[in-house]
Scaffold this active site. Structure first.
Site, PDB file in Angstrom:
ATOM      1  N   TYR A 109     -52.881 -23.156 -58.991  1.00  0.00           N
ATOM      2  CA  TYR A 109     -53.189 -21.771 -59.334  1.00  0.00           C
ATOM      3  C   TYR A 109     -52.712 -20.891 -58.183  1.00  0.00           C
ATOM      4  O   TYR A 109     -52.958 -21.210 -57.011  1.00  0.00           O
ATOM      5  CB  TYR A 109     -54.707 -21.589 -59.504  1.00  0.00           C
ATOM      6  CG  TYR A 109     -55.119 -20.145 -59.694  1.00  0.00           C
ATOM      7  CD1 TYR A 109     -55.287 -19.621 -60.976  1.00  0.00           C
ATOM      8  CD2 TYR A 109     -55.331 -19.299 -58.608  1.00  0.00           C
ATOM      9  CE1 TYR A 109     -55.643 -18.299 -61.162  1.00  0.00           C
ATOM     10  CE2 TYR A 109     -55.681 -17.974 -58.785  1.00  0.00           C
ATOM     11  CZ  TYR A 109     -55.841 -17.475 -60.060  1.00  0.00           C
ATOM     12  OH  TYR A 109     -56.181 -16.161 -60.246  1.00  0.00           O
ATOM     13  N   GLU A 197     -50.707 -13.275 -61.859  1.00  0.00           N
ATOM     14  CA  GLU A 197     -51.349 -14.587 -61.848  1.00  0.00           C
ATOM     15  C   GLU A 197     -50.429 -15.646 -62.464  1.00  0.00           C
ATOM     16  O   GLU A 197     -49.894 -15.439 -63.549  1.00  0.00           O
ATOM     17  CB  GLU A 197     -52.662 -14.515 -62.632  1.00  0.00           C
ATOM     18  CG  GLU A 197     -53.469 -15.797 -62.584  1.00  0.00           C
ATOM     19  CD  GLU A 197     -54.692 -15.732 -63.492  1.00  0.00           C
ATOM     20  OE1 GLU A 197     -55.810 -15.597 -62.967  1.00  0.00           O
ATOM     21  OE2 GLU A 197     -54.523 -15.814 -64.723  1.00  0.00           O
TER      22      GLU A 197
END
Ligand code: GDP
Ligand code: MN
Length: 389
Positions: A109, A197
């Site tokens: 991530y 993101e």
């Protein structure tokens, strides 16, 4: 403002962030066509909606052959996708992204955002990518690493290396991550994004790093400076009521409760919603009608509130400072008449000419309840909403 994954990936490419090859299509036949231009014998079919959590609910599917590409694309297109992030109504799937498959070794991530607490740009990364990052933050917070960027110095190579080591990357991967992070940082600054993101950023079996997913959120107050970004807007993915409100200069946010709220001033609106909650109710919306409240605005606000079928009662809480309460009361009565309001309406008026305003409401035929104070207004509207439900 949000954009679609396929649009975010196109932006990624112009900022040197590697992504799998993919093409966005709007029909199942087109989906079959474009497989000719995408290497491999299997493809990923991804529903394009402004929400994450698609993988868990069938919005991301790996097709083992062309028949499955067609099948999955036609299954998705024209339906609505409900994910953890969309609410019960879901979002319409009007296009799908056909993408080459990637051999995933590990999923990470990484995101970059404007952190309000430190008043700086911040990178957040985790070795536990691919899944729900909120769950990682809650269950294993030690797996989340963040660092802030000094605005004068910018993103420093040692900072990218620090994250690379945290993700156990090696050799050329370290420089690859640095390049990706530099691209994210430049994209954030140049396009006034508030968050970028990548979840997951993957390490492939051959050791490359690829952005498998892409989400970008832009600062609504800056997007007018970037016409090329504004062009990417897809109103079909946005809340219809919120867009309508924008036209009439009303600040409106849809919520999932049963009590419609009409208030002037954002602070008063927040306080009103808190009080509704405190008294056991649940607001159906946030609505700030603004300072110079006119009858027209009140009418539009009522229309907006009532277009939501969950609304069982309406609470109007207006402080008459510049606008006198008797004028507001008249506006409310006109609106209730014009819009044919059928649910109970509780009104709390305070400020200049409050007495006169209450009198007008009490003497009308519409059964509008004029409350004496905010607490009793909240109690009454919660009770009425429960009765109607
Ligand atoms: P999200 O669920 O909306 O966040 O959508 P993602 O784009 O993140 O996809 C969800 C998951 O699907 C990823 O975490 C991957 O595990 C999987 N996935 C996506 N693309 C591929 C692919 O090309 N190959 C494989 N094996 N899995 C993929
Ligand atoms: Mn994802």
């Amino acid at each position: 403002m949000n954009i679609h994954e396929y649009q975010a990936k196109q932006l990624f490419q112009t900022f040197d962030i590697p992504t799998p090859k993919g093409i966005k299509v709007e029909t199942a036949d087109e989906a079959v066509q474009v497989t000719k231009e995408i290497p491999g014998t299997a493809w990923v079919v991804k529903a394009q909606v402004h929400a994450g959590g698609r993988g868990k609910v069938g919005g991301v599917k790996v097709a083992k052959n062309i028949d499955e590409v067609k099948q999955f694309a036609s299954d998705m297109l024209g339906t609505r996708l409900v994910t953890k992030q969309t609410g019960a109504e879901g979002l319409p799937i009007e296009s799908v992204l056909i993408e080459e498959t990637s051999a995933i070794k590990r999923e990470f991530y990484i995101s970059v955002l404007v952190d309000r607490a430190s008043e700086r740009v911040m990178f957040v990364s985790s070795i536990a990518g691919g899944m729900d990052i909120e769950a990682v933050a809650e269950e294993t917070p030690e797996q989340i690493v963040s660092l802030t960027i000094n605005p004068a110095a910018g993103l420093q190579p040692f900072q990218a290396r620090q994250i690379a080591f945290d993700l156990s990357l090696q050799g050329t991967q370290i420089r690859a991550l640095d390049k990706i992070m530099q691209g994210m940082y430049r994209l954030l600054l140049e396009k006034d994004a508030s968050q970028i993101e990548i979840n997951p950023l993957i390490e492939t079996e051959s050791g490359d790093l690829l952005a498998l997913d892409a989400k970008i959120n832009f600062d609504d107050n800056a997007v007018a400076l970037h016409p090329e970004i504004l062009e990417l807007r897809d109103e079909g993915q946005e809340d219809e009521k919120e867009n309508k409100a924008e036209q009439f200069d009303l600040n409106y946010i849809t919520l999932d409760g049963s009590i419609g709220c009409m208030v002037n001033g954002a602070g008063l609106a927040m306080a009103t919603m808190d009080l509704v909650k405190l008294k056991g109710g649940s607001p159906a919306n946030f609505l700030d009608v603004g300072g110079g409240t006119t009858t027209e605005k009140v009418c539009e606000a009522f229309k907006l509130i009532l277009s939501d079928n969950n609304v069982k009662a309406v609470l109007v809480n207006i402080f008459g400072g510049i606008v006198h309460c008797n004028v507001i009361a008249q506006g409310i009565l006109t609106a209730v008449d014009q819009v044919h309001v059928k649910v109970p309406v509780v009104v709390r008026l305070e400020g200049t000419n409050a007495e006169k305003g209450r009198e007008l409401l009490n003497n009308s035929d519409f059964g509008v309840v004029a409350a004496d104070d905010l607490v009793s207004a909240a109690e009454q509207v919660v009770a009425l909403a429960k009765e109607v439900a």
